[in-house]
Design a protein around this motif. Sequence first.
Motif, PDB file in Angstrom:
ATOM      1  N   GLY A   1       0.748  -1.156   0.041  1.00  0.00           N
ATOM      2  CA  GLY A   1      -0.069   0.057  -0.270  1.00  0.00           C
ATOM      3  C   GLY A   1       0.806   1.318  -0.099  1.00  0.00           C
ATOM      4  N   TRP A   2       2.037   1.203  -0.602  1.00  0.00           N
ATOM      5  CA  TRP A   2       3.052   2.303  -0.776  1.00  0.00           C
ATOM      6  C   TRP A   2       3.156   2.776  -2.145  1.00  0.00           C
ATOM      7  N   ARG A   3       3.310   3.996  -2.355  1.00  0.00           N
ATOM      8  CA  ARG A   3       3.658   4.744  -3.595  1.00  0.00           C
ATOM      9  C   ARG A   3       4.598   5.937  -3.485  1.00  0.00           C
ATOM     10  N   HIS A   4       5.196   6.166  -4.433  1.00  0.00           N
ATOM     11  CA  HIS A   4       5.966   7.482  -4.355  1.00  0.00           C
ATOM     12  C   HIS A   4       5.818   8.058  -5.925  1.00  0.00           C
ATOM     13  N   VAL A   5       5.602   9.449  -5.927  1.00  0.00           N
ATOM     14  CA  VAL A   5       5.507  10.192  -7.278  1.00  0.00           C
ATOM     15  C   VAL A   5       6.274  11.270  -7.150  1.00  0.00           C
ATOM     16  N   SER A   6       6.922  11.833  -8.555  1.00  0.00           N
ATOM     17  CA  SER A   6       7.876  12.824  -8.547  1.00  0.00           C
ATOM     18  C   SER A   6       7.709  13.265  -9.940  1.00  0.00           C
ATOM     19  N   ALA A   7       7.640  14.559  -9.965  1.00  0.00           N
ATOM     20  CA  ALA A   7       7.617  15.425 -10.966  1.00  0.00           C
ATOM     21  C   ALA A   7       8.976  15.966 -11.631  1.00  0.00           C
ATOM     22  N   ARG A   8       9.208  15.848 -13.136  1.00  0.00           N
ATOM     23  CA  ARG A   8      10.702  16.235 -13.576  1.00  0.00           C
ATOM     24  C   ARG A   8      10.241  17.006 -14.828  1.00  0.00           C
ATOM     25  N   GLU A   9      11.282  17.683 -15.206  1.00  0.00           N
ATOM     26  CA  GLU A   9      10.908  18.588 -16.407  1.00  0.00           C
ATOM     27  C   GLU A   9      11.042  17.948 -17.697  1.00  0.00           C
TER      28      GLU A   9
END
Length: 207
Positions: free
Chosen positions: A67-75
């Motif tokens: 039940g874990w997630r990681h999100v990241s935004a990049r150019e």
Amino acid sequence: MEDVLDIYEMPYNPDLPVICMDEKPYQLLDDAREPLSIRPGDILKIDSEYIRKGTSSIFVFTEVLAGWRHVSAREHRTAIDWAEEMCYLLEECYPDKEKIILVMDNLNTHALSSLYKRYAPQKARALAKRLEIHYIPKHGSWLNIAEIELNAMTRQCLARRIDTLEHLQQQLSIWEHQRNENQRTVTWQFTAADARVKLISLYPQLE
């Protein structure tokens, strides 16, 4: 397909995390005109005209059974970006795991060689040795559980205009924290045995 489905049927093993990853392009937008003030009992009025503020790429990683997630935004979504995301996953999210199983689609940047484009050979090899990669077949994106997370994120977090990469990252972090606190999981029920019946046309017809 069956290789990925076999991975999903594995029992939960906290010492060997199964991580699904995917990417999503996202267009940064700003309002051309200020929205009208909200009145009691009414909704926010937004003009249909908008200003393009560039593009970005959102990376999502999810360990479904935990039940874990990681999100990241990049150019961008270059090989360098993927390598840095993988380094963060291994060294910051799972520093004590000898190996993780990674399920993802077969984009040109999703390769161990990308690690060598960003890091010295010794570090690139150390990272690569901790990855057991299983690729989603071409035209089989439905097999990637990370797509389910992307769909939830789009509905719950991105159904509005976000104008800067910094603002996007901030909103994604809030969404990630809330969803992890709730330990939202996905119940995957489609197995290789199901595939041999429902997708029989994909299999050779032997006597």
